[in-house]
Design an enzyme around this catalytic site. Structure first.
Site, short mmCIF file in Angstrom:
data_model
loop_
_atom_site.label_atom_id
_atom_site.label_comp_id
_atom_site.label_asym_id
_atom_site.label_seq_id
_atom_site.Cartn_x
_atom_site.Cartn_y
_atom_site.Cartn_z
N HIS A 55 0.71 -1.24 -0.04
CA HIS A 55 -0.12 0.01 0.20
C HIS A 55 0.90 1.29 0.07
CE1 HIS A 55 0.69 -0.69 4.39
NE2 HIS A 55 0.21 0.60 4.43
N HIS A 57 1.47 4.13 1.97
CA HIS A 57 2.06 4.76 3.17
C HIS A 57 3.49 5.05 3.20
CE1 HIS A 57 -2.03 4.04 5.64
NE2 HIS A 57 -2.13 5.08 4.83
N ASP A 59 5.87 4.78 5.20
CA ASP A 59 6.83 3.95 5.79
C ASP A 59 6.80 2.73 5.08
OD1 ASP A 59 4.13 3.68 6.68
OD2 ASP A 59 4.87 2.63 8.38
N HIS A 60 6.03 2.48 3.86
CA HIS A 60 6.02 1.26 3.28
C HIS A 60 6.75 1.50 1.64
CE1 HIS A 60 3.82 -1.07 5.86
NE2 HIS A 60 3.29 -0.03 6.26
N HIS A 113 -7.41 -1.01 5.29
CA HIS A 113 -6.33 -0.06 5.77
C HIS A 113 -6.35 0.91 5.01
CE1 HIS A 113 -2.98 1.22 8.29
NE2 HIS A 113 -2.05 1.10 7.06
N ASP A 130 -0.37 -4.03 6.25
CA ASP A 130 -0.70 -3.50 7.41
C ASP A 130 -2.30 -4.09 7.64
OD1 ASP A 130 1.58 -2.25 8.10
OD2 ASP A 130 0.86 -0.30 7.94
N HIS A 168 4.84 -4.79 10.96
CA HIS A 168 5.10 -3.73 12.15
C HIS A 168 5.01 -4.68 13.54
CE1 HIS A 168 4.47 0.13 10.63
NE2 HIS A 168 3.51 -0.39 9.67
#
Length: 256
Positions: A55, A57, A59-60, A113, A130, A168
């Site tokens: 996805h 985001h 941090d990915h 998410h 996530d 995570h």
């Protein structure tokens, strides 16, 4: 050829970037940061073959540009999310085979998410970003609670021996909530003790096995009487069905 080897590369406060290798071939999942991945590739004498994204985001996906600058490889990701670095957009049911000597992965759409979140499944391993965590699930940011419930139900239907690679290290916080929901769940009590010992030793709690999630993750146990009764006690009435149980659980977790 030998089986795929997995390495979880820690990033930021609690992220895991998953590095798969088969011989000298490497594939990386959700590289939010390029630097530790580049170091792992160089240190292992590995050649990057592809990047897989679940996805959008940051941090990915934040490390993708830095990776492909040094290693120009295909970048696979969800077609619905418009990620600028994706060169191979994917939809539900697509297949990809980034390794020579491996059957490849099936793409599973798991919205909730985010609107276009996807997961990668090869019959033994699930890279779910996530969506599903040990004893928990992701927050619902762009999708709907109904979508997230359906996505988790889809993952719960995979073979129980599936190894679940999430993104995570949220396990201890999730276990605290799960115990608030099912304080008498002995499998959960034992799992929480195991998780605490792992973290005390500086070790990860992931990947998990799907059969453990089915026994201890309240978000996959919305049909269990113990979960439904706890939700009813908190809300003053019995939820109408599993979807409503899930929605009330997720809302409870948001404020826990």
């Amino acid at each position: 050829m030998t089986d795929i080897r997995l390495r979880g590369i820690p990033a930021f406060d609690d992220n895991y970037i998953w590095l798969m290798s088969l011989g000298r071939q490497a594939v990386v999942v959700d590289p939010g940061d390029a630097a530790p991945v580049l170091a792992a590739l160089e240190g292992g004498g590995l050649k990057l073959r592809a990047v897989l994204l679940t996805h959008h985001h940051a941090d990915h996906v934040g490390g993708v540009a830095g990776l492909v600058a040094d290693h120009p490889v295909p970048v696979y990701g969800p077609a619905l999310e418009g990620i600028s670095t994706v060169t191979r957009p994917l939809k539900d049911g697509d297949r990809l085979a980034p390794f020579d000597g491996h059957a490849g992965f099936e793409v599973l759409a798991v919205p909730g998410h985010t609107r276009g979140h996807i997961a990668y499944y090869d019959g033994a391993r699930l890279f779910c970003g996530d969506t599903l965590f040990p004893c928990g699930c992701g927050r619902v940011f762009e999708g709907t609670l109904a979508q997230m419930h359906a996505s988790l139900a889809r993952l719960a239907a995979l073979p129980p021996a599936t190894q679940v690679y999430c993104a995570h290290e949220y396990s201890l916080a999730n276990a605290r909530f799960a115990l608030a929901v099912e304080p008498d769940n002995r499998a959960l009590q034992a799992r929480q003790r195991w998780m605490a010992a792992r973290r005390e030793a500086g070790l990860p709690t992931v990947p998990s096995l799907l059969h453990d999630e089915l026994d201890t993750n309240p978000f996959l146990r919305c049909g269990a009487a113990s979960v439904r009764e706890r939700v009813a006690a908190r809300g003053g009435r019995m939820p109408a069905d599993e979807a409503e149980t899930f929605a009330l659980l997720r809302e409870w977790k948001n404020v826990f």
